[in-house]
Write an enzyme that holds these catalytic residues in place. Structure first.
Site, PDB file in Angstrom:
ATOM      1  N   PRO A  11       0.799  -1.223   0.000  1.00 50.64           N
ATOM      2  CG  PRO A  11      -0.138  -1.120   2.114  1.00 50.64           C
ATOM      3  CD  PRO A  11       0.521  -2.067   1.151  1.00 50.64           C
ATOM      4  CG  ASN A  12      -0.286   4.284   1.235  1.00 54.84           C
ATOM      5  OD1 ASN A  12      -1.246   4.815   0.692  1.00 54.84           O
ATOM      6  ND2 ASN A  12      -0.369   3.709   2.423  1.00 54.84           N
ATOM      7  NE  ARG A  19       3.995   6.674   1.771  1.00 51.05           N
ATOM      8  CZ  ARG A  19       4.219   5.430   2.160  1.00 51.05           C
ATOM      9  NH1 ARG A  19       4.727   4.552   1.320  1.00 51.05           N
ATOM     10  NH2 ARG A  19       3.926   5.054   3.377  1.00 51.05           N
ATOM     11  CE1 TYR A  24       8.895   5.104   2.829  1.00 49.63           C
ATOM     12  CE2 TYR A  24       7.390   6.976   2.917  1.00 49.63           C
ATOM     13  CZ  TYR A  24       7.841   5.777   3.431  1.00 49.63           C
ATOM     14  OH  TYR A  24       7.244   5.241   4.539  1.00 49.63           O
ATOM     15  CG  ASN A  80       8.418  -1.748   0.481  1.00 51.98           C
ATOM     16  OD1 ASN A  80       7.829  -1.812   1.566  1.00 51.98           O
ATOM     17  ND2 ASN A  80       8.990  -0.637   0.057  1.00 51.98           N
ATOM     18  CB  ALA A  83       1.428   0.261   6.659  1.00 54.37           C
ATOM     19  CD  GLU A 104      10.542  -7.347   6.632  1.00 51.12           C
ATOM     20  OE1 GLU A 104      10.657  -8.477   7.163  1.00 51.12           O
ATOM     21  OE2 GLU A 104      10.321  -6.309   7.277  1.00 51.12           O
ATOM     22  CG  HIS A 106      10.987  -2.072   5.127  1.00 49.56           C
ATOM     23  ND1 HIS A 106       9.626  -2.119   4.951  1.00 49.56           N
ATOM     24  CD2 HIS A 106      11.318  -3.178   5.821  1.00 49.56           C
ATOM     25  CE1 HIS A 106       9.147  -3.206   5.539  1.00 49.56           C
ATOM     26  NE2 HIS A 106      10.155  -3.873   6.065  1.00 49.56           N
ATOM     27  NE  ARG A 113       9.764   6.404   8.574  1.00 53.71           N
ATOM     28  CZ  ARG A 113       8.868   6.133   7.625  1.00 53.71           C
ATOM     29  NH1 ARG A 113       9.069   5.138   6.775  1.00 53.71           N
ATOM     30  NH2 ARG A 113       7.786   6.864   7.524  1.00 53.71           N
TER      31      ARG A 113
HETATM   32  C1  DQA Z   1       8.136   1.159   4.035  1.00 54.48           C
HETATM   33  C2  DQA Z   1       8.178   1.414   5.554  1.00 54.48           C
HETATM   34  C3  DQA Z   1       6.824   1.151   6.171  1.00 54.48           C
HETATM   35  O1  DQA Z   1       6.867   1.370   7.572  1.00 54.48           O
HETATM   36  C4  DQA Z   1       5.804   2.096   5.573  1.00 54.48           C
HETATM   37  O2  DQA Z   1       4.521   1.840   6.104  1.00 54.48           O
HETATM   38  C5  DQA Z   1       5.777   2.058   4.093  1.00 54.48           C
HETATM   39  C6  DQA Z   1       7.044   1.977   3.372  1.00 54.48           C
HETATM   40  C7  DQA Z   1       9.470   1.542   3.353  1.00 54.48           C
HETATM   41  O3  DQA Z   1       9.626   1.179   2.198  1.00 54.48           O
HETATM   42  O4  DQA Z   1      10.311   2.215   3.954  1.00 54.48           O
HETATM   43  O5  DQA Z   1       4.735   2.173   3.460  1.00 54.48           O
HETATM   44  O6  DQA Z   1       7.909  -0.212   3.816  1.00 54.48           O
END
Ligand code: DQA
Length: 148
Positions: A11-12, A19, A24, A80, A83, A104, A106, A113
């Protein structure tokens, strides 16, 4: 046999580029896909690159990767989960249930954070975990999976 790498984004991540660019970066998800495609081409890997804002869709792609894994045709999954990393027992079960080798990933350093980002349901079932390399992390992840 040419093996496949799944790069799955939760998501997102479709909002990359606009964003929170201070967290990011300025590159878009299309830029990330191009970086992954170039890295896969260098290693003779086939790329399946996807993004969804829906947990069930991500699970369906992991199941698909699991079918390739069962045929020996999967190099690995780079996930990735956004959340969902911090909330999703269902994604954890999908990784565990299919047996896929999963990295995994990020973009940000989640440990620098908020505390709620420090826990991952996925890390215990992941083969490897990466964070904090920005979108360049995707390239490093493909390089790593190519060695699996
Ligand atoms: C994320 C880190 C997560 O905590 C966050 O909710 C994201 C992006 C990252 O790529 O740093 O959506 O996965």
């Amino acid at each position: 046999m040419q093996k496949t790498v799944f790069v799955l984004n939760g998501p997102n991540l479709n909002l990359l580029g606009t964003r929170e660019p201070q967290v990011y970066g300025a590159q878009t998800l299309a830029d990330v896909e191009q970086l992954c495609a170039q890295a896969c081409a260098r290693h003779g890997l086939q790329l399946r690159f996807h993004q969804s804002n829906h947990e069930g869709q991500l699970i369906d792609w992991i199941h698909e990767a699991g079918q390739l894994h069962a045929r020996g045709a999967l190099a690995g999954v780079i996930l990735n989960a956004g959340a969902y990393t911090h909330t999703s027992i269902a994604l954890m079960d999908a990784i565990k249930g299919t047996g896929v080798a999963l990295l995994e990933l990020h973009i940000s350093n989640v440990f620098a954070r908020e505390a709620f980002r420090h826990h991952s349901y996925l890390s215990p079932v992941a083969r490897a975990v990466m964070c904090g390399f920005g979108v360049q992390g995707y390239v490093l992840a493909v390089e790593a999976v190519a060695q699996w």
